[in-house]
Enzyme design. Structure first.
Site, PDB file in Angstrom:
ATOM      1  N   LYS A   1      21.866  85.518 -38.952  1.00 31.38           N
ATOM      2  CA  LYS A   1      21.498  84.437 -39.882  1.00 31.38           C
ATOM      3  C   LYS A   1      22.055  84.687 -41.273  1.00 31.38           C
ATOM      4  O   LYS A   1      22.484  83.754 -41.948  1.00 31.38           O
ATOM      5  CB  LYS A   1      19.973  84.295 -39.970  1.00 31.38           C
ATOM      6  CG  LYS A   1      19.351  83.618 -38.745  1.00 31.38           C
ATOM      7  CD  LYS A   1      17.934  83.164 -39.066  1.00 31.38           C
ATOM      8  CE  LYS A   1      17.295  82.495 -37.858  1.00 31.38           C
ATOM      9  NZ  LYS A   1      15.882  82.172 -38.089  1.00 31.38           N
TER      10      LYS A   1
ATOM     11  N   LYS B   1      18.847  74.315 -31.927  1.00 32.25           N
ATOM     12  CA  LYS B   1      18.448  73.219 -32.808  1.00 32.25           C
ATOM     13  C   LYS B   1      19.242  73.203 -34.101  1.00 32.25           C
ATOM     14  O   LYS B   1      19.187  72.251 -34.843  1.00 32.25           O
ATOM     15  CB  LYS B   1      16.949  73.228 -33.055  1.00 32.25           C
ATOM     16  CG  LYS B   1      16.347  74.484 -33.612  1.00 32.25           C
ATOM     17  CD  LYS B   1      14.821  74.312 -33.611  1.00 32.25           C
ATOM     18  CE  LYS B   1      14.117  75.578 -34.004  1.00 32.25           C
ATOM     19  NZ  LYS B   1      12.672  75.476 -33.775  1.00 32.25           N
TER      20      LYS B   1
ATOM     21  N   LYS C   1      23.677  79.367 -26.201  1.00 24.69           N
ATOM     22  CA  LYS C   1      22.472  78.629 -25.840  1.00 24.69           C
ATOM     23  C   LYS C   1      22.312  77.348 -26.658  1.00 24.69           C
ATOM     24  O   LYS C   1      22.791  77.259 -27.785  1.00 24.69           O
ATOM     25  CB  LYS C   1      21.228  79.515 -25.908  1.00 24.69           C
ATOM     26  CG  LYS C   1      20.844  80.009 -27.246  1.00 24.69           C
ATOM     27  CD  LYS C   1      19.495  80.720 -27.158  1.00 24.69           C
ATOM     28  CE  LYS C   1      18.830  80.625 -28.525  1.00 24.69           C
ATOM     29  NZ  LYS C   1      17.447  80.960 -28.558  1.00 24.69           N
TER      30      LYS C   1
HETATM   31  P1  AMP Z   1      13.800  78.536 -31.695  1.00 19.99           P
HETATM   32  O1  AMP Z   1      14.389  77.214 -31.405  1.00 19.99           O
HETATM   33  O2  AMP Z   1      14.827  79.616 -31.780  1.00 19.99           O
HETATM   34  O3  AMP Z   1      12.805  78.551 -32.835  1.00 19.99           O
HETATM   35  O4  AMP Z   1      12.946  78.933 -30.423  1.00 19.99           O
HETATM   36  C1  AMP Z   1      11.665  78.450 -30.091  1.00 19.99           C
HETATM   37  C2  AMP Z   1      11.367  78.843 -28.659  1.00 19.99           C
HETATM   38  O5  AMP Z   1      12.225  78.130 -27.751  1.00 19.99           O
HETATM   39  C3  AMP Z   1      11.596  80.336 -28.356  1.00 19.99           C
HETATM   40  O6  AMP Z   1      10.625  80.807 -27.455  1.00 19.99           O
HETATM   41  C4  AMP Z   1      12.981  80.353 -27.742  1.00 19.99           C
HETATM   42  O7  AMP Z   1      13.196  81.447 -26.915  1.00 19.99           O
HETATM   43  C5  AMP Z   1      13.001  79.035 -26.963  1.00 19.99           C
HETATM   44  N1  AMP Z   1      14.375  78.515 -26.875  1.00 19.99           N
HETATM   45  C6  AMP Z   1      15.158  78.169 -27.923  1.00 19.99           C
HETATM   46  N2  AMP Z   1      16.363  77.736 -27.493  1.00 19.99           N
HETATM   47  C7  AMP Z   1      16.337  77.827 -26.134  1.00 19.99           C
HETATM   48  C8  AMP Z   1      17.287  77.539 -25.110  1.00 19.99           C
HETATM   49  N3  AMP Z   1      18.495  77.061 -25.383  1.00 19.99           N
HETATM   50  N4  AMP Z   1      16.911  77.761 -23.829  1.00 19.99           N
HETATM   51  C9  AMP Z   1      15.699  78.243 -23.544  1.00 19.99           C
HETATM   52  N5  AMP Z   1      14.754  78.527 -24.459  1.00 19.99           N
HETATM   53  C10 AMP Z   1      15.065  78.334 -25.743  1.00 19.99           C
END
Ligand code: AMP
Ligand code: TRP
Length: 328
Positions: A112, A198, A195
Site C-alpha cells: 500500500k 475494490k 484477485k
Molecule cells: P478487502 O476488500 O480487502 O477489505 O477484504 C474484505 C474481505 O473480503 C476479506 O476477508 C478478504 O479476504 C475478502 N476478499 C477481498 N477480495 C476478495 C476476492 N477477490 N476473493 C475472495 N475474497 C476476497
C-alpha cells in the site's frame, strides 16, 4: 461453550462479489457454530484518506450489506469499530509491545505504501496490523476467518498475544486463522492473475454487489477468457476457471456439473448462464438491501456496540491492571 470468532470489512471502495463469496457467504454458517462478532472497521478505513461524507455513507452501506446477506443480529454481534473505544485503547498498549521489526515485515504495508510512497503514508497505515490485533485479542477470539492476504496480520496478533502473556501473565487467547478455500478467492474479470479488488482501476475488474442486471451482463461479456472454445476446468485456463468458480459458488452446483451443462456449447452460452446465476442472486439481495433504512441499521449497530462493549470493557480492565495502571 461456543468458541469465539471475529472478522471485519473496511467501509471503503465498492464491495464486490469476491467480498461476498470469499468472506460474507463463508460467515453465514459460522453464526450458528460460533459465538460470532462481525465488525465494520471504520478505524482501519481512515488509515488512508477518506472523504467524511463517503465514509459515513459506506459504513451504513456495509452494515446493510451484512444484513441483506443474512448476517443475523439476533445470532451474532454486528457493530462499528469506532463505537467501542476499547479497540483504540488496546491498540495503544499493543503498540508498545509490537516491535518495528514485526511491522517492517508486513507485506500489505509495503504494497500500500509503495503506491503513494512510504514517506507520505500515515503512521496509522503502518500500525494498521496492531489495531487489527487489538480487534481480535479484545474479545478472546479463538478463530479469525479471513482471506490469505490477511494471514500475516493474524500471525502478528498471535505474536503479540504470546508476548504480552509472557511478559504480564496469561491474558489473551492466541487466535487461529481460518483461511477461505482456494476456489473462493475470486480473481479479476479483466486479469485472472490478480484477485478481484475494490480498488481496481477498471470497473471491468469486478462485479459490485450493487450492479444492476444490465451492468452484470456487460461486464461478464467483456470478461477475459482463455484460448480455445470448450468449457473446461483447468489450471491452464485460469480465466475460465475463475468464471466457473463464480458459477459454482452462486449456483451451489459442483464444477463437474457446470462443465457437464456446457458440454458442446461455447463461451457465449456459458457467459449467458453465468450472468443469469449472478443476477438470480443479486436482484433479491439488492431488494433486501434497499428495504433496510438508515435508522434500522443505526439501531442494529448501536445495540451491537452495547453488547461488544461489555466484553471489551472487562478485557481492558484486566489488561490495564496487568500493565500496572491505577484503577479508575
Ligand atoms: P478487502 O476488500 O480487502 O477489505 O477484504 C474484505 C474481505 O473480503 C476479506 O476477508 C478478504 O479476504 C475478502 N476478499 C477481498 N477480495 C476478495 C476476492 N477477490 N476473493 C475472495 N475474497 C476476497
Ligand atoms: N484488515 C482486514 C481486511 O482488510 C479487516 C479487519 C480489520 C479484520 N480487523 C480485523 C479482519 C479483525 C479480521 C479480524 O480484510
Amino acid at each position: 461453550m461456543k468458541q469465539r470468532i471475529f472478522s471485519g470489512i473496511q467501509p471503503s471502495g465498492n464491495l464486490h462479489i469476491g467480498n461476498y463469496l470469499g468472506a460474507i457467504k463463508q460467515w453465514l454458517p459460522l453464526q450458528d457454530e460460533y459465538d460470532a462478532l462481525f465488525c465494520v472497521v471504520d478505524l482501519h478505513a481512515i488509515t488512508v484518506p477518506q472523504d467524511p461524507i463517503e465514509l459515513h455513507k459506506k459504513t451504513l452501506e456495509i452494515a446493510k450489506i451484512y444484513l441483506a446477506a443474512g448476517i443475523d443480529p439476533e445470532k451474532c454481534i454486528l457493530f462499528a469499530q469506532s463505537h467501542v473505544k476499547e479497540h483504540t485503547e488496546l491498540a495503544w498498549i499493543l503498540n508498545t509491545i509490537a516491535r518495528l521489526g514485526d511491522l517492517d515485515k508486513m507485506t500489505q504495508f509495503k504494497d500500500k505504501s509503495a503506491k503513494g510512497g512510504a514517506e507520505t503514508s500515515s503512521v496509522g497505515l503502518y500500525t494498521y496490523p496492531v489495531l487489527m490485533a487489538a480487534d481480535i485479542l479484545l474479545y478472546d477470539t479463538a478463530v479469525v476467518p479471513v482471506g490469505k492476504d490477511q494471514a500475516q496480520h493474524v500471525e502478528l496478533a498471535r505474536t503479540l498475544a504470546e508476548r504480552f502473556n509472557k511478559r504480564f501473565s496469561e491474558t489473551f487467547v492466541v487466535p487461529e486463522v481460518k483461511l477461505s478455500k482456494e476456489g473462493q478467492i475470486i480473481m479479476g474479470l479483466d486479469d485472472p492473475s490478480k484477485k478481484m479488488s475494490k480498488s481496481a482501476s477498471s470497473e471491468y475488474n469486478y462485479i459490485s454487489l450493487t450492479d444492476d442486471a444490465a451492468t452484470v451482463e456487460r461486464k461478464i461479456k467483456k470478461a477475459v477468457t482463455d484460448s480455445g472454445s470448450e468449457i473446461v476446468y483447468s489450471d491452464d485456463k485460469p480465466a475460465l476457471k475463475n468464471l466457473i468458480n463464480i458459477y459454482t459458488l452462486f449456483s451451489d452446483k459442483t464444477q463437474e456439473e457446470v462443465v457437464a451443462m456446457y458440454q458442446g456449447k461455447g463461451y457465449g452460452d456459458f457467459k449467458a448462464g453465468l450472468t443469469e446465476v449472478i443476477v438470480h442472486f443479486l436482484s433479491p439481495f439488492q431488494e433486501r438491501l434497499a428495504s433496510i433504512s438508515d435508522e434500522e441499521v443505526e439501531g442494529v449497530l448501536r445495540k451491537g456496540a452495547e453488547k461488544a462493549r461489555i466484553i471489551a470493557k472487562e478485557k481492558m480492565r484486566q489488561v490495564n491492571e496487568r500493565v500496572g495502571f491505577l484503577s479508575e
